[in-house]
Write a protein that holds these residues in place. Structure first.
Motif, PDB file in Angstrom:
ATOM      1  N   TYR A  18     -17.913 -18.066  32.941  1.00 52.57           N
ATOM      2  CA  TYR A  18     -17.929 -18.337  32.076  1.00 52.57           C
ATOM      3  C   TYR A  18     -16.442 -17.618  30.562  1.00 52.57           C
ATOM      4  O   TYR A  18     -16.433 -18.408  30.495  1.00 52.57           O
ATOM      5  CB  TYR A  18     -19.286 -17.442  30.762  1.00 52.57           C
ATOM      6  CG  TYR A  18     -19.435 -17.787  29.839  1.00 52.57           C
ATOM      7  CD1 TYR A  18     -19.947 -19.434  29.356  1.00 52.57           C
ATOM      8  CD2 TYR A  18     -19.132 -16.489  28.613  1.00 52.57           C
ATOM      9  CE1 TYR A  18     -19.975 -19.195  27.860  1.00 52.57           C
ATOM     10  CE2 TYR A  18     -19.288 -17.420  27.517  1.00 52.57           C
ATOM     11  CZ  TYR A  18     -19.944 -17.945  27.335  1.00 52.57           C
ATOM     12  OH  TYR A  18     -19.848 -18.183  25.578  1.00 52.57           O
ATOM     13  N   GLU A  19     -16.301 -16.436  31.387  1.00 52.35           N
ATOM     14  CA  GLU A  19     -15.301 -15.784  30.937  1.00 52.35           C
ATOM     15  C   GLU A  19     -14.184 -16.504  31.044  1.00 52.35           C
ATOM     16  O   GLU A  19     -12.825 -17.048  30.121  1.00 52.35           O
ATOM     17  CB  GLU A  19     -14.853 -14.233  31.150  1.00 52.35           C
ATOM     18  CG  GLU A  19     -15.625 -13.712  30.664  1.00 52.35           C
ATOM     19  CD  GLU A  19     -15.873 -11.915  30.899  1.00 52.35           C
ATOM     20  OE1 GLU A  19     -15.169 -12.031  31.639  1.00 52.35           O
ATOM     21  OE2 GLU A  19     -16.671 -11.647  30.981  1.00 52.35           O
ATOM     22  N   GLN A  73     -13.413 -19.873  28.529  1.00 50.39           N
ATOM     23  CA  GLN A  73     -13.448 -19.186  27.210  1.00 50.39           C
ATOM     24  C   GLN A  73     -12.035 -19.555  27.221  1.00 50.39           C
ATOM     25  O   GLN A  73     -11.859 -19.678  26.061  1.00 50.39           O
ATOM     26  CB  GLN A  73     -14.086 -18.448  26.898  1.00 50.39           C
ATOM     27  CG  GLN A  73     -16.126 -18.023  26.947  1.00 50.39           C
ATOM     28  CD  GLN A  73     -16.060 -19.849  25.732  1.00 50.39           C
ATOM     29  OE1 GLN A  73     -16.585 -20.620  26.092  1.00 50.39           O
ATOM     30  NE2 GLN A  73     -15.721 -19.780  24.862  1.00 50.39           N
ATOM     31  N   ARG A  86     -10.498 -22.416  27.310  1.00 50.31           N
ATOM     32  CA  ARG A  86     -10.292 -23.288  26.256  1.00 50.31           C
ATOM     33  C   ARG A  86      -9.473 -23.126  25.105  1.00 50.31           C
ATOM     34  O   ARG A  86      -9.015 -24.219  24.725  1.00 50.31           O
ATOM     35  CB  ARG A  86     -12.459 -23.551  25.961  1.00 50.31           C
ATOM     36  CG  ARG A  86     -13.249 -24.710  26.882  1.00 50.31           C
ATOM     37  CD  ARG A  86     -14.947 -24.026  26.435  1.00 50.31           C
ATOM     38  NE  ARG A  86     -15.604 -24.439  26.912  1.00 50.31           N
ATOM     39  CZ  ARG A  86     -15.726 -26.241  26.957  1.00 50.31           C
ATOM     40  NH1 ARG A  86     -15.660 -26.496  25.623  1.00 50.31           N
ATOM     41  NH2 ARG A  86     -16.877 -26.372  27.521  1.00 50.31           N
ATOM     42  N   THR A  87     -10.251 -21.819  25.155  1.00 51.54           N
ATOM     43  CA  THR A  87      -8.618 -21.464  23.813  1.00 51.54           C
ATOM     44  C   THR A  87      -7.274 -22.071  24.865  1.00 51.54           C
ATOM     45  O   THR A  87      -6.162 -22.388  23.569  1.00 51.54           O
ATOM     46  CB  THR A  87      -8.885 -20.117  24.172  1.00 51.54           C
ATOM     47  OG1 THR A  87     -10.187 -19.495  24.094  1.00 51.54           O
ATOM     48  CG2 THR A  87      -8.231 -19.359  22.641  1.00 51.54           C
TER      49      THR A  87
END
Length: 291
Positions: A85-86, A89, A92-93
């Motif tokens: 998950y990290e 993220q 995505r950023t």
């Protein structure tokens, strides 16, 4: 009264209990020595017994170990999910940031290409010009027009020629303090005296709100061929002679069509050139807008 049998048993067991307590430590030591001697005497027997005992306890140990292994796998799954998950993220950023840079690069590339097209037309020495950016195509009473980010404060004057790419695309018809309106050569109100560069035949190029304006007032049986370059003739006091505009795209019963040198639908920057000839009229023929 208590039964005599119970009392007899108690009296008989009491000395045995005291004797067992007195010699219990000695008995344990003797038992240990006996087991050691048995292990030395018959190691195979001891190994067999140990294996049987281990086999007997294996199901119990397995039953106790399964929940622990399941819990460990569950905890590992949670940690792995958190890491994924990290990482997602973070990606995505990073992807959003890269997309912003990509859009900025594409915008700069488009602007650079648009500005490069202006280099194709080189005004004569001594002429002044202003480079402006197109911000709107508002239409209105003049259907085919552009609004640019240059006005009276920048030195823009009514009647100046608008150049994009390798040719002229229109003229300034309205001037504000911060912006100006350009009438394109394809507008139905546009009339420009032109000539064919090869034969020097004179005509008037008239817009009809299509992508290709027409040539009017050519002498009958004029030797016009597809591909002939069309330039300004210098008549009428609008523009000097020799400014390129387009090439003859078709010759037929429906008239002679001219393909502009610049892509009028994709103009982003213009060069407004002051030839010092005054504003001049918008039309060169009476009632041109009604044709």
């Amino acid at each position: 009264m208590k039964p005599r049998t119970s009392g007899s048993v108690v009296r008989f067991a009491a000395p045995l209990k005291a004797l067992a307590q007195r010699f219990s430590f000695l008995l344990l030591v003797l038992a240990s020595i006996g087991l050691m001697m048995v292990g030395k005497i018959d190691a195979v027997l001891v190994d067999t017994v140990r294996a049987r005992v281990t086999d007997a306890f294996v199901p119990i140990l397995d039953a106790f170990s399964r929940p622990a292994a399941t819990a460990a796998r569950f905890v590992e799954s949670l940690v792995e999910y958190q890491n994924v998950y990290e990482e997602n993220q973070r990606l995505r950023t990073e992807n959003a940031r890269l997309l912003q840079w990509r859009q900025a690069a594409l915008r700069l590339e488009s602007e650079n290409n648009s500005l490069r097209t202006l280099l194709k037309f080189k005004p004569e020495p001594g002429l002044t010009y202003i480079t402006a950016r197109v911000i709107a195509t508002p239409g209105g009473s003049f259907v085919r027009t552009l609004v640019v980010t240059a006005g009276n404060r920048d030195g823009v004057r009514k009647g100046q020629a608008a150049i994009a790419g390798a040719g002229m695309v229109g003229r300034v018809i309205e001037v504000g303090e911060w912006s100006s309106r350009i009438l394109l050569i394809t507008d139905i109100n546009a009339r420009i005296p032109v000539s064919l560069e090869s034969s020097r035949l004179r005509a008037v190029m008239a817009g009809d709100n299509s992508d290709q304006p027409r040539l009017l007032y050519l002498p009958p049986e004029s030797p016009v061929a597809v591909g002939d370059r069309v330039v300004t003739s210098g008549h009428g006091g609008l523009f000097p002679a020799g400014i390129p505009i387009g090439v003859v795209a078709s010759v037929g019963e429906r008239g002679i069509k001219v393909q502009p040198l610049a892509e009028l639908g994709r103009i982003e920057h213009l060069r407004l050139v002051d030839f010092g000839l005054g504003s001049g009229p918008i039309e060169t023929e009476p009632g041109a807008g009604a044709k």
